[in-house]
Motif scaffolding. Structure first.
Motif, PDB file in Angstrom:
ATOM      1  N   SER A  97       2.395   9.268  -5.314  1.00 27.96           N
ATOM      2  CA  SER A  97       3.597  10.745  -5.420  1.00 27.96           C
ATOM      3  C   SER A  97       4.081  11.095  -5.782  1.00 27.96           C
ATOM      4  O   SER A  97       4.656  12.128  -5.986  1.00 27.96           O
ATOM      5  N   HIS A  98       5.378   9.964  -6.042  1.00 24.18           N
ATOM      6  CA  HIS A  98       6.734  10.405  -7.102  1.00 24.18           C
ATOM      7  C   HIS A  98       5.864  10.759  -8.727  1.00 24.18           C
ATOM      8  O   HIS A  98       6.367  11.362  -9.409  1.00 24.18           O
ATOM      9  N   GLN A  99       5.865  10.032  -9.489  1.00 20.31           N
ATOM     10  CA  GLN A  99       4.929  10.252 -10.465  1.00 20.31           C
ATOM     11  C   GLN A  99       4.360  12.387 -10.471  1.00 20.31           C
ATOM     12  O   GLN A  99       4.940  12.484 -11.480  1.00 20.31           O
ATOM     13  N   LYS A 100       3.752  12.158  -9.721  1.00 16.18           N
ATOM     14  CA  LYS A 100       2.989  13.470  -9.329  1.00 16.18           C
ATOM     15  C   LYS A 100       4.560  14.571  -9.693  1.00 16.18           C
ATOM     16  O   LYS A 100       3.764  16.226  -9.783  1.00 16.18           O
ATOM     17  N   ILE A 101       5.771  14.141  -8.870  1.00 21.92           N
ATOM     18  CA  ILE A 101       6.828  15.592  -9.122  1.00 21.92           C
ATOM     19  C   ILE A 101       7.363  15.485  -9.604  1.00 21.92           C
ATOM     20  O   ILE A 101       7.447  16.933 -10.702  1.00 21.92           O
TER      21      ILE A 101
ATOM     22  N   SER B 203      16.259   6.928 -10.892  1.00 18.19           N
ATOM     23  CA  SER B 203      16.356   6.602  -9.721  1.00 18.19           C
ATOM     24  C   SER B 203      15.404   6.099  -8.815  1.00 18.19           C
ATOM     25  O   SER B 203      15.583   5.285  -8.449  1.00 18.19           O
ATOM     26  N   VAL B 204      15.067   7.365  -8.123  1.00 19.23           N
ATOM     27  CA  VAL B 204      13.721   6.919  -7.143  1.00 19.23           C
ATOM     28  C   VAL B 204      12.701   6.370  -8.008  1.00 19.23           C
ATOM     29  O   VAL B 204      11.626   5.507  -6.969  1.00 19.23           O
ATOM     30  N   GLY B 205      12.569   6.744  -8.913  1.00 22.90           N
ATOM     31  CA  GLY B 205      10.985   7.000  -9.606  1.00 22.90           C
ATOM     32  C   GLY B 205      10.959   4.922  -9.889  1.00 22.90           C
ATOM     33  O   GLY B 205      10.267   4.243 -10.034  1.00 22.90           O
TER      34      GLY B 205
ATOM     35  N   LYS C 154       1.120  -0.884  -0.076  1.00 20.36           N
ATOM     36  CA  LYS C 154      -0.004   0.272   0.229  1.00 20.36           C
ATOM     37  C   LYS C 154       1.352   0.955   0.422  1.00 20.36           C
ATOM     38  O   LYS C 154       0.495   2.104  -0.738  1.00 20.36           O
ATOM     39  N   LEU C 155       2.124   1.053   0.917  1.00 24.60           N
ATOM     40  CA  LEU C 155       2.743   2.281   1.567  1.00 24.60           C
ATOM     41  C   LEU C 155       4.026   3.444   0.041  1.00 24.60           C
ATOM     42  O   LEU C 155       3.790   3.862  -1.004  1.00 24.60           O
ATOM     43  N   LEU C 156       4.547   1.522  -1.313  1.00 25.00           N
ATOM     44  CA  LEU C 156       4.664   1.525  -1.670  1.00 25.00           C
ATOM     45  C   LEU C 156       3.898   2.240  -3.351  1.00 25.00           C
ATOM     46  O   LEU C 156       3.994   2.710  -4.596  1.00 25.00           O
ATOM     47  N   LYS C 157       2.398   1.675  -3.498  1.00 29.40           N
ATOM     48  CA  LYS C 157       1.664   2.123  -4.455  1.00 29.40           C
ATOM     49  C   LYS C 157       1.561   3.305  -4.207  1.00 29.40           C
ATOM     50  O   LYS C 157       1.564   4.661  -5.109  1.00 29.40           O
TER      51      LYS C 157
END
Length: 370
Positions: free
Chosen positions: A190-194, A256-258, A182-185
């Protein structure tokens, strides 16, 4: 294969340097070197080849308890899908679209193959060797999934969710993985929005840059026009630099993070499936025990043999699963360290360069106003 999942030296060195679009298909160039004899093979594979390769790995004998690397997402190939994604990234800004990022796609597919090749129970597989070292792609059959498969999965997940694993460590691993999923999803979304917001900022700077280049024509006085042109050109250069800076930041963060978020969200799904198979086996053992208790005398021995077989298989799964999860956790920590270090170093370098660039631009623009 035995139950050992200790670290081992990979048999292959793998690179996916290039991906090219051939009509509606993305073709990946894979360069593989077999370390034992230094033989190098350059091949071309498409997404369907990767999907069939993973299916064949999962269909091998004695791989129950193995945590398989998740299959990367299918690359976007249709024009409409690419336009929809680009519009989402930069909002509705006309004429400023994010191009195909095949380098990111290549990195994801290379990491998938690397994880398979580095796995101590998959790295020796003839399926892997055939995929990497034969020029022609293995003949494949399309693996079809229908709506009934989805219904069955939903039913099985609901049925097994109330079944508690007798091994406390694996039961806790189930609970933790469901929470992590759940947290990773959420984090991935959220990261994609950034990343999308950063692309929009880049697009906004690009539009300001274009507007500044037109401002020099507004003044009719030749002296004012010359000074105005110099000021606008320098401001436009700064906006162009800022646009490239934000675009680079978005790409580095995505790669990297994504990529790490996407990979380990996929791994969480793989871990769920792996632990589900163990639960199915434990439920089969419970049924075998009940059958043995209710068996008539002439069927007692047969029921006992079946029960012992189930116990043996469950014990073997436990002996594989526990070290497999430990290995996966070590791998996950190293992956996050690497991705966070990469994005941090990139941001530090970009910030230093930006400070120098904008300081110089500010000083020159101050001279124009004097």
């Amino acid at each position: 294969m035995n139950g050992s999942v200790s670290e081992f030296s990979p048999l292959y060195s793998i690179k996916v340097p290039v991906a090219t679009k051939n009509g509606e298909v993305i073709e990946f160039r894979i360069e593989t070197t077999r370390k034992s004899d230094e033989e190098t093979m350059i091949i071309t594979r498409v997404f369907e080849d990767f999907a069939w390769f993973l299916h064949c790995l999962q269909s091998q004998d004695n791989v129950i308890g193995v945590l398989f690397p998740p299959l990367p997402l299918r690359p976007l190939t249709s024009v409409s899908a690419a336009e929809k994604l680009a519009k989402k990234q930069v909002n509705s800004s006309p004429g400023v679209l994010v191009g195909d990022d095949f380098m990111s796609v290549c990195q994801v597919y290379e990491e998938f193959l690397r994880l398979c090749a580095n796995h101590p129970r998959l790295g020796h597989s003839p399926v892997l060797e055939k995929f990497l070292m034969e020029r022609e792609a293995p003949a494949r059959i399309r693996v079809r999934k229908n709506i009934f498969d989805s219904f069955k999965k939903t039913y099985d997940d609901k049925r097994t969710s109330i079944f508690k694993d007798v091994n406390e460590d694996l039961q806790q691993a189930r609970v933790n993985n469901e929470e992590n999923l759940k947290l990773l999803k959420s984090a991935n979304s959220s990261h994609q929005k950034i990343v999308n917001s950063t692309h929009r900022v880049s697009a906004a700077y690009a539009e300001i840059n274009a507007a500044l280049k037109q401002l020099s024509t507004l003044s009719t006085n030749s002296r004012d026009q010359a000074k105005n042109t110099e000021w606008c050109e320098k401001a436009a250069e700064s906006c162009e630099y800022a646009s490239k800076l934000h675009n680079t930041s978005a790409l580095v963060s995505k790669r990297s993070v994504g990529a790490t978020l996407q990979l380990y969200e996929g791994f969480a799904h793989s871990q769920h499936e792996m632990l589900q198979k163990r639960i199915y086996k434990a439920m089969d053992l419970e049924n075998a025990k009940r059958t043995f208790e209710k068996a008539k005398p002439h069927k007692k021995q047969q029921a006992e043999d079946e029960m012992k077989r189930m116990e043996s298989e469950l014990k073997e799964m436990t002996s594989v699963t526990l070290p497999e999860l430990a290995r996966h956790n070590r791998q996950r920590v190293r992956a996050w360290q690497s991705s966070l270090l990469k994005v941090s170093e990139s941001e530090i370098k970009s910030s230093r360069n930006a400070l120098s660039e904008f300081t110089e631009a500010h000083q020159k623009m101050e001279n124009f106003t004097n």
